[in-house]
Enzyme design. Structure first.
Site, PDB file in Angstrom:
ATOM      1  N   PRO A   2      31.039 -40.916  54.151  1.00 49.01           N
ATOM      2  CA  PRO A   2      30.130 -42.058  54.184  1.00 49.01           C
ATOM      3  C   PRO A   2      29.121 -42.016  53.050  1.00 49.01           C
ATOM      4  O   PRO A   2      28.657 -40.954  52.642  1.00 49.01           O
ATOM      5  CB  PRO A   2      29.441 -41.903  55.550  1.00 49.01           C
ATOM      6  CG  PRO A   2      30.423 -41.144  56.386  1.00 49.01           C
ATOM      7  CD  PRO A   2      31.093 -40.206  55.430  1.00 49.01           C
ATOM      8  N   LYS A  51      22.565 -38.216  52.334  1.00 52.09           N
ATOM      9  CA  LYS A  51      23.610 -38.343  53.342  1.00 52.09           C
ATOM     10  C   LYS A  51      23.312 -37.524  54.598  1.00 52.09           C
ATOM     11  O   LYS A  51      24.163 -37.390  55.470  1.00 52.09           O
ATOM     12  CB  LYS A  51      24.952 -37.925  52.741  1.00 52.09           C
ATOM     13  CG  LYS A  51      25.381 -38.796  51.563  1.00 52.09           C
ATOM     14  CD  LYS A  51      26.724 -38.369  51.038  1.00 52.09           C
ATOM     15  CE  LYS A  51      27.131 -39.211  49.838  1.00 52.09           C
ATOM     16  NZ  LYS A  51      28.473 -38.867  49.323  1.00 52.09           N
ATOM     17  N   ASN A 165      31.533 -41.759  46.526  1.00 49.90           N
ATOM     18  CA  ASN A 165      32.606 -42.086  45.598  1.00 49.90           C
ATOM     19  C   ASN A 165      32.705 -43.585  45.311  1.00 49.90           C
ATOM     20  O   ASN A 165      32.980 -44.000  44.184  1.00 49.90           O
ATOM     21  CB  ASN A 165      33.939 -41.565  46.140  1.00 49.90           C
ATOM     22  CG  ASN A 165      34.915 -41.230  45.040  1.00 49.90           C
ATOM     23  OD1 ASN A 165      34.532 -40.690  44.005  1.00 49.90           O
ATOM     24  ND2 ASN A 165      36.181 -41.563  45.248  1.00 49.90           N
ATOM     25  N   ARG A 251      37.934 -35.849  43.940  1.00 50.42           N
ATOM     26  CA  ARG A 251      37.774 -37.167  44.535  1.00 50.42           C
ATOM     27  C   ARG A 251      38.589 -38.159  43.712  1.00 50.42           C
ATOM     28  O   ARG A 251      38.588 -38.114  42.476  1.00 50.42           O
ATOM     29  CB  ARG A 251      36.297 -37.588  44.530  1.00 50.42           C
ATOM     30  CG  ARG A 251      35.366 -36.596  45.210  1.00 50.42           C
ATOM     31  CD  ARG A 251      35.672 -36.451  46.697  1.00 50.42           C
ATOM     32  NE  ARG A 251      35.487 -37.699  47.423  1.00 50.42           N
ATOM     33  CZ  ARG A 251      34.303 -38.140  47.863  1.00 50.42           C
ATOM     34  NH1 ARG A 251      33.213 -37.450  47.620  1.00 50.42           N
ATOM     35  NH2 ARG A 251      34.225 -39.277  48.530  1.00 50.42           N
TER      36      ARG A 251
END
Length: 285
Positions: A2, A51, A165, A251
């Site tokens: 997230p 986060k 990302n 990623r």
């Protein structure tokens, strides 16, 4: 994983449900915290930090949780069936007279004295959505690693915290930066990059949908993210997909090879998926 705006919105909703209320149930389903019971504690506030979510109690303790890839908090009225997943995925339950907050698959769950929060989040860079956002400090931290790939650097939460990302990919596209360019080679465009990422996150933080194009319709909501092989919305060149980041921490990265053409040499071993580069993850077609 997230994005920071997802955590920001979740913290806002958790704060509305818990702030000022006394916990009638404060249960942990984790071996290291199984003996801890927060029943009777009063919640002062719930705030995001990048986060991370910080649940501050009136007794000057802070509970930190992190979503990582698969975690989530769900809020229910008492007596409502929990629908966030199987019972064995529940990690934390915080209930008041009016609400039940259930944490599924949470990670990095820890509780410390509020004055010691820096032990948990002190390593983070400026919070893109935080009240103390500091652009100059974020840029200073990015510039301290001139040889790092810009796509990796902007995801490093020690430089600036919150972007994930999706916003990395979209902000790089909108500023015309090749993901594998060296930070030191794009110094003059770091400020527009960071500002763009923040602008996108601010635009999305009050809703669950995340659009970087201004269009919330599925398939129209992103410029390059999730669009491998599809035509660029600006130049019609097929979007590429590559694998970026340290080994075991890679990623997926999307970009337009024309709109984001490299203006300086990039790592010759970068897994970009571009013709002529070794170890491609995927190419258009």
């Amino acid at each position: 994983m997230p994005e920071g705006d997802t955590v920001w919105l979740a913290a806002k909703r958790m704060n509305q449900a818990l702030a000022g209320a006394t916990l009638r149930r404060g249960e942990f389903r984790l071996p290291q915290l199984a003996a801890l019971d927060l029943t009777g504690a009063t919640v002062r506030e719930v705030v995001p930090r990048g986060k991370h979510m910080l649940i501050r109690l009136a007794d000057d303790r802070t509970l930190r949780t992190h979503y990582r890839m698969d975690g989530s908090w769900h809020i229910y009225r008492p007596g409502t069936r929990w629908r966030g997943g199987p019972g064995y995925d529940v990690r934390v339950v915080l209930s008041t007279d009016e609400w039940e907050c259930v944490g599924y698959r949470l990670h990095d769950v820890a509780i410390v004295a509020t004055e010691d929060e820096d032990q948990l989040v002190g390593h983070l860079g400026p919070d893109v959505l935080g009240p103390d956002w500091d652009l100059d400090e974020a840029l200073r931290r990015l510039r301290a690693g001139p040889d790092e790939q810009v796509g990796v650097a902007v995801l490093d939460q020690r430089n600036l915290c919150g972007p994930g990302n999706l916003y990395k990919v979209e902000a790089l596209f909108l500023t015309g930066l090749h993901p594998w360019a060296r930070v030191g080679d794009v110094d003059d465009r770091l400020e527009p990059l960071v500002t763009r990422a923040r602008t996108l996150m601010l635009a999305n933080r009050d809703r669950p949908e995340q659009s970087t194009t201004g269009d919330l319709r599925k398939g129209y909501d992103h410029w390059v993210y999730g669009r491998k092989g599809k035509p660029c919305r600006r130049c019609r060149t097929p979007i590429l997909l590559g694998d970026q980041g340290p080994e075991l921490q890679e990623r997926v990265t999307y970009w337009c090879p024309r709109c984001q053409a490299a203006r300086s040499p990039i790592d010759p071993l970068a897994r970009t998926g571009e013709p002529g580069h070794p170890r491609p993850l995927a190419t258009p077609g």
